[in-house]
Design a protein around this motif. Sequence first.
Motif, PDB file in Angstrom:
ATOM      1  N   UNK A 220      -5.376 -14.391  10.807  1.00  0.00           N
ATOM      2  CA  UNK A 220      -6.276 -13.496  10.025  1.00  0.00           C
ATOM      3  C   UNK A 220      -6.818 -13.790   8.695  1.00  0.00           C
ATOM      4  N   UNK A 221      -5.884 -13.933   7.903  1.00  0.00           N
ATOM      5  CA  UNK A 221      -6.127 -14.294   6.366  1.00  0.00           C
ATOM      6  C   UNK A 221      -5.443 -15.578   5.971  1.00  0.00           C
TER       7      UNK A 221
ATOM      8  N   UNK B  56     -10.819  -2.504   4.734  1.00  0.00           N
ATOM      9  CA  UNK B  56     -11.632  -2.883   5.960  1.00  0.00           C
ATOM     10  C   UNK B  56     -11.792  -1.572   6.971  1.00  0.00           C
ATOM     11  N   UNK B  57     -10.702  -0.668   6.894  1.00  0.00           N
ATOM     12  CA  UNK B  57     -11.162   0.581   7.666  1.00  0.00           C
ATOM     13  C   UNK B  57     -12.263   1.396   7.029  1.00  0.00           C
TER      14      UNK B  57
ATOM     15  N   UNK C  64      -2.614 -10.300   6.024  1.00  0.00           N
ATOM     16  CA  UNK C  64      -2.319  -9.105   5.048  1.00  0.00           C
ATOM     17  C   UNK C  64      -3.088  -8.045   5.472  1.00  0.00           C
ATOM     18  N   UNK C  65      -4.183  -7.910   6.132  1.00  0.00           N
ATOM     19  CA  UNK C  65      -4.837  -6.763   6.531  1.00  0.00           C
ATOM     20  C   UNK C  65      -3.923  -5.737   7.404  1.00  0.00           C
ATOM     21  N   UNK C  66      -3.414  -6.476   8.342  1.00  0.00           N
ATOM     22  CA  UNK C  66      -2.769  -5.756   9.231  1.00  0.00           C
ATOM     23  C   UNK C  66      -1.252  -5.798   9.463  1.00  0.00           C
TER      24      UNK C  66
ATOM     25  N   UNK D 108      -6.208  -4.196   1.313  1.00  0.00           N
ATOM     26  CA  UNK D 108      -6.973  -4.843   2.424  1.00  0.00           C
ATOM     27  C   UNK D 108      -7.423  -3.927   3.506  1.00  0.00           C
ATOM     28  N   UNK D 109      -6.247  -3.343   3.957  1.00  0.00           N
ATOM     29  CA  UNK D 109      -6.443  -2.578   5.244  1.00  0.00           C
ATOM     30  C   UNK D 109      -7.374  -1.304   4.952  1.00  0.00           C
ATOM     31  N   UNK D 110      -7.158  -0.639   3.876  1.00  0.00           N
ATOM     32  CA  UNK D 110      -7.729   0.348   3.488  1.00  0.00           C
ATOM     33  C   UNK D 110      -9.465  -0.047   3.448  1.00  0.00           C
TER      34      UNK D 110
ATOM     35  N   UNK E  38       0.796  -1.240   0.069  1.00  0.00           N
ATOM     36  CA  UNK E  38      -0.033  -0.227   0.083  1.00  0.00           C
ATOM     37  C   UNK E  38       1.046   1.162   0.004  1.00  0.00           C
TER      38      UNK E  38
ATOM     39  N   UNK F 178     -12.037 -10.591   6.163  1.00  0.00           N
ATOM     40  CA  UNK F 178     -11.276 -10.767   5.035  1.00  0.00           C
ATOM     41  C   UNK F 178     -10.920 -12.174   4.940  1.00  0.00           C
TER      42      UNK F 178
ATOM     43  N   UNK G 133     -14.850   0.214   5.394  1.00  0.00           N
ATOM     44  CA  UNK G 133     -16.059  -0.462   5.967  1.00  0.00           C
ATOM     45  C   UNK G 133     -16.525  -0.350   7.381  1.00  0.00           C
ATOM     46  N   UNK G 134     -15.451  -0.335   8.225  1.00  0.00           N
ATOM     47  CA  UNK G 134     -15.732   0.281   9.790  1.00  0.00           C
ATOM     48  C   UNK G 134     -16.312   1.560   9.752  1.00  0.00           C
TER      49      UNK G 134
ATOM     50  N   UNK H 190     -12.500  -0.079  18.306  1.00  0.00           N
ATOM     51  CA  UNK H 190     -13.516  -0.999  17.479  1.00  0.00           C
ATOM     52  C   UNK H 190     -13.744  -0.478  16.222  1.00  0.00           C
ATOM     53  N   UNK H 191     -13.269   0.592  15.903  1.00  0.00           N
ATOM     54  CA  UNK H 191     -13.414   1.224  14.561  1.00  0.00           C
ATOM     55  C   UNK H 191     -12.337   1.191  13.607  1.00  0.00           C
ATOM     56  N   UNK H 192     -11.473   0.890  13.950  1.00  0.00           N
ATOM     57  CA  UNK H 192     -10.038   0.526  13.251  1.00  0.00           C
ATOM     58  C   UNK H 192      -9.712  -0.799  13.109  1.00  0.00           C
ATOM     59  N   UNK H 193      -9.433  -1.332  12.023  1.00  0.00           N
ATOM     60  CA  UNK H 193      -9.040  -2.590  11.819  1.00  0.00           C
ATOM     61  C   UNK H 193      -7.714  -3.294  12.347  1.00  0.00           C
TER      62      UNK H 193
END
Lengths: 263, 263, 263
Positions: free
Chosen positions: C67-68, B33-34, C26-28, B29-31, A30, B45, B36-37, C189-192
């Motif tokens: 996670x993934x 998820x964030x 891969x999300x985090x 993937x991170x963007x 990213x 994911x 959507x939250x 809780x609003x940040x992945x």
Amino acid sequence: MNPTELSTALAMLRDAAPLVHNITNQVVANLTANALLAIGASPAMVQAEEEVEEFVVQAAALVVNIGTLLAPQRRAMHLAARHAGQAGIPWVLDPVAAGATAFRRETAQDLLALRPAVLRGNGSEILALAGEDGGGKGVDSGAATGRAVAAARAVARREGVVVAVTGAIDHVTDGTRMVTVGNGHPLLTRVTGTGCTATALIGAFLGAGLPPLTAAVAGLATLGVAAEQAAGAAAGPASFQVALLDRLHGLDGATLAARARLG
Amino acid sequence: MNPTELSTALAMLRDAAPLVHNITNQVVANLTANALLAIGASPAMVQAEEEVEEFVVQAAALVVNIGTLLAPQRRAMHLAARHAGQAGIPWVLDPVAAGATAFRRETAQDLLALRPAVLRGNGSEILALAGEDGGGKGVDSGAATGRAVAAARAVARREGVVVAVTGAIDHVTDGTRMVTVGNGHPLLTRVTGTGCTATALIGAFLGAGLPPLTAAVAGLATLGVAAEQAAGAAAGPASFQVALLDRLHGLDGATLAARARLG
Amino acid sequence: MNPTELSTALAMLRDAAPLVHNITNQVVANLTANALLAIGASPAMVQAEEEVEEFVVQAAALVVNIGTLLAPQRRAMHLAARHAGQAGIPWVLDPVAAGATAFRRETAQDLLALRPAVLRGNGSEILALAGEDGGGKGVDSGAATGRAVAAARAVARREGVVVAVTGAIDHVTDGTRMVTVGNGHPLLTRVTGTGCTATALIGAFLGAGLPPLTAAVAGLATLGVAAEQAAGAAAGPASFQVALLDRLHGLDGATLAARARLG
């Protein structure tokens, strides 16, 4: 190198908006894409064995980064790098943690043998590719820098590539010439992927048609100057990273030429 | 479409907090998820072939994005999309760079044949799925937009799906009706993954039970209005991205309805 | 636990700058690496089956996060965790969505049997690993917390590991002792990936040589206090995440000890 060459290089990059094909790691994908967009390039992340040969010939440059290497990705990197070489498309290699495992050492050596235009790594990685011990904790860092610079020159001569070894002072060599870049900021070491960002920026300058030595110096100076500007406004490493991308986007050629510390 | 439908849609989304299953690319993937939250959905994911069928039926919607496609992921996408269709779970397809390689073209066509509720892409991607040349640099962009909108209508009719083709003006069609969304900001093109974010937001609205055309328009208008608000405070693309997520989180239905430019 | 133990722990972490090996999702991955750098550790993301055994023995601690999850990564996790155990390198397990599919449940149980030093999950995940129904929406959350805490104690006794179950109040137990951490903020809780960040911070404290119960409490208190500081300056979830990393970097031991709410 005359700093005005840097402003010319940046203007060429923004005029060309080169498509840069990245096969990189999942930690920095990213950030890499955003850094390439910020400087004015057009990034694409394409990594399947089934398609990299078809894709790479559409790109102006290729960036190969072994950070979170997996076996299928290793095959894709080899295919893409070989095809890029055959097609005359310049590419840059980032041998992340090349000395840490046999898997990485072999992968990096295999890719290096395909002759990237530029190899960029830190001192340990360049030492590993020179066949030397990268040194662990406790090694005197001044001596380590001297050894890494000598290793960079040796690898550049042996492989016929430009080697950039980055640290507090960056050194770029084609085996004969040696250019240093004295820009940067300590916060670069507290954000993941800033070395990978340097590599990607070098890829963007290669994609704009610049010769490898110039592309490497331009990529490192661009990142270093933007980092210096970003550090002023930062409250810590995360706000620094945000400001770094903003500054890459806003950087103008005159500022780059004026602030670059080349030696 | 009446803009008040958008505020109703946003209220429904936040009330439902739908679980959105994403099989997406590693760059965004991170963007995703964030985002959507931030809008009020609950992202997951999950991408292994071994589990996507078991997981997707627990979700309210599925998002499939082929950005950094690999062969195992392609199989997982096919399994999940087919299973979602059988279970009546709506899904949205993002055919990233569908025209760039045979691997992507075939994957996108295979997935499109499984009938997503919504297909979202840029002009080149929609043209590729319509079987037309996406056009390279130098193509007149006005003519290209016209061709892409016609291709969107043709694909919508042929496949029985809603197609959203995004650009300076977004066009959403079910093959008969055509709705335009005139929101957005040029900085959206200097941050990676904003198109993927639009797709994910459409998935969230689908997961809240909205019909496909409404979900697509709501997703695009939500992103566009938040982008306009974010641009005011941004110093560049990275601070813009931070503000964009903050604004998605803070967006209220009345503002969305008042600022949306639907046609 | 005496809060002054936390300031000692943080000083030990920063002095050791432990190399933390992560096999994560891969999300985090990017957020995890940046959180580890911010707190003063040295992160590495290495996930190939071919190299994890060679790499993990160079690390001070290992973080495993499903996670993934993909099948090759599952094998790499097993190899790395087993090898870490044999070499006496502490590791922490994050069983993301362990109850959602058979693939995850089996993977998490398999890894748990390799005896991590610490297991960290939310209530649903810990209930799933205790062999209980994680409960869907509509379950009274107070009762759910009580059930999850009992499950944590049962798993801790059965497996001989420290279990941390996180939520509005975090509970950490070795099966006998129980320590609560009352820090945090709803924006977490609003940040992945904030749960994954907690797990990684626990890994960093393990890598600094702290015993598992202390490492788990220190990781959770550190994140919670930084989150409270970050929330004050945040305009939404994305600026909160930026401030969270900045605050982790700037956090000093005296502040940590003064603000931690241990019970």
